[in-house]
Design an enzyme around this catalytic site. Structure first.
Site, PDB file in Angstrom:
ATOM      1  N   ALA A 121      37.057  32.214  50.878  1.00 24.49           N
ATOM      2  CA  ALA A 121      38.095  31.768  49.950  1.00 24.49           C
ATOM      3  C   ALA A 121      38.583  32.940  49.105  1.00 24.49           C
ATOM      4  CB  ALA A 121      37.556  30.657  49.064  1.00 24.49           C
ATOM      5  N   LEU A 123      36.617  34.686  47.112  1.00 27.09           N
ATOM      6  CA  LEU A 123      35.892  34.703  45.833  1.00 27.09           C
ATOM      7  C   LEU A 123      34.643  35.579  45.918  1.00 27.09           C
ATOM      8  CD1 LEU A 123      36.265  30.911  44.897  1.00 27.09           C
ATOM      9  CD2 LEU A 123      37.672  32.834  44.144  1.00 27.09           C
ATOM     10  N   SER A 124      34.596  36.427  46.938  1.00 28.90           N
ATOM     11  CA  SER A 124      33.528  37.423  47.081  1.00 28.90           C
ATOM     12  C   SER A 124      32.165  36.850  47.391  1.00 28.90           C
ATOM     13  CB  SER A 124      33.417  38.286  45.815  1.00 28.90           C
ATOM     14  OG  SER A 124      34.496  39.116  45.730  1.00 28.90           O
ATOM     15  N   ASP A 170      34.424  44.178  44.101  1.00 25.53           N
ATOM     16  CA  ASP A 170      33.654  42.937  44.147  1.00 25.53           C
ATOM     17  C   ASP A 170      32.196  43.154  43.755  1.00 25.53           C
ATOM     18  OD1 ASP A 170      36.056  42.118  45.119  1.00 25.53           O
ATOM     19  OD2 ASP A 170      35.395  41.908  47.198  1.00 25.53           O
TER      20      ASP A 170
END
Ligand code: GLA
Length: 384
Positions: A121, A123-124, A170
């Site tokens: 998604a 989001l890492s 990230d």
């Protein structure tokens, strides 16, 4: 230690773990595709992430399992090669490989992972697995490594072992963010500043819209953007696009051959300026004025960097139309998530407006949730 993970560990391995750690995912407020151009980023950690229960072994064997996957994968730590480890296990295995490559005496471990981040998604989730592994192993092996060093090792695992050429944002976000702050990171010097993000006090919320359209960094689009930036830097005789000043942008653009390069350069140079603008607003306590910078970032990623998608554009437009102060795609793009800065009282309406817009276009339903800036990776050795 949370009982569920501990019990899963005991059920699999017949003993208790030596500790439990957690590393969060992130959203980037602004500064996209700037990190690998030596520029600036401004991410914050999420409350969602990856947890790991871990125990030392007396031999060099790694056993990795996940509550989201079937089976236990067994690997010999002294025989780690890319070819020998496939799938998600390459992330923890890659971190062990990177630690050993850096000369650290790291033996065998048993791991059970558990995560609540939606995968793919943007989001890492991958960085969260790497960072939770790096923190756990460095503490269990008493390596006394600082978090910036762990982040660099986790990035090395991703670049050289997993084989995805990501930047440093990230891993820094997952390991170094602090609660209620965004992390301003200079990806060249690795200098950082924690900037207050008083969403609540300003009656604001950060809405995350997961478009549920899967994205794959390994597809080559990310790598091709990186290559284009390196090519442009070479053509402009600078070591990276960070060195093209905003005031010199027009001249730089004129000197480049026609094609994609001028647009890629314009995105990177203007995006760096937007990050610094956003940081200045946060320092001045003017979080409510971030909106136009978020919108401009999205337009630049969409029109100049070509990394948006229909779903992301629909989400951003619908959110702004329903009262968001600003919205943009977050992360690498090509699908994944958008963020919207919204007055708290409008958060539900904005989420519903986005859902409605998706429905009207017959797009798969998005999932929205609000996020606060959470703390970075944490955990501890519990015994032995
Ligand atoms: C991915 C990479 C980061 C960064 C972003 C785009 O998340 O892992 O290093 O390049 O894309 O900003």
């Amino acid at each position: 230690m949370s009982c569920d993970l501990c019990s899963a560990f005991a059920a699999l391995y017949g003993r208790t773990p030596d500790g439990e750690w957690m590393a969060p995912g992130r959203v980037n407020l602004i500064g996209e595709h700037t990190d690998y151009n030596d520029g600036f980023v401004l991410p914050m950690a999420l409350h969602l992430g990856v947890r790991a229960a871990v125990a030392r072994r007396t031999d060099d064997r790694l056993r990795v399992a996940s509550r989201q996957q079937r089976g236990v994968i067994e690997i010999e730590a002294d025989r780690l090669t890319q070819a020998a480890v496939r799938g998600w296990a390459a992330y923890p295995a890659g971190v062990i490989w990177a630690l050993r490559q850096a000369g650290h005496a790291v033996g065998g471990y048993d791991f059970v992972f558990d995560g609540d981040l939606p995968a793919e998604a943007g989001l890492s989730s991958s960085a969260a697995i790497e960072c939770v592994t790096a923190l756990a192993v460095s503490e269990l092996a008493d390596l006394a490594l600082d978090r910036a060093t762990l982040a660099l090792l986790a990035q090395r695992a991703e670049n050289e072992f997993v084989g995805v050429p990501t930047g440093i944002m990230d891993q820094f976000a997952s390991l170094l963010c602090t609660a209620d702050h965004a992390l301003l990171l200079d990806a060249r010097s690795l200098e950082r500043e924690q900037l207050p993000l008083p969403l609540d006090r300003n009656g604001l919320a950060l809405l995350i819209v997961d478009t549920a359209a899967p994205r794959r960094l390994t597809d080559g689009d990310y790598a091709s953007r990186r290559r284009a930036c390196a090519e442009a830097a070479h053509a402009l005789s600078v070591s990276s696009l960070r060195d093209v000043p905003l005031t010199g942008l027009d001249a730089a653009l004129c000197s480049l051959p026609e094609g994609e390069l001028p647009r890629r350069v314009r995105h990177v140079v203007t995006e760096n300026a937007r990050v610094l603008g956003a940081a200045a607003l946060l320092r001045a306590g003017q979080i409510d004025r971030l909106g136009p910078l978020l919108n401009a970032s999205h337009a630049s990623l969409r029109d100049d960097y070509d990394v948006s998608s229909l779903e992301l554009d629909v989400a951003v437009e619908a959110a702004i139309h329903a009262g968001a102060l600003g919205a943009r795609l977050t992360g690498a793009g090509f699908g994944g998530c958008a963020i919207a800065l919204v007055p708290q009282e409008l958060a539900d309406n904005v989420a519903m407006a986005v859902e409605h817009a998706f429905d009207q276009r017959r797009l798969a339903a998005p999932r929205s949730f609000t996020a606060t800036a959470a703390t970075g990776a944490r955990g501890h050795v519990s015994h032995g």
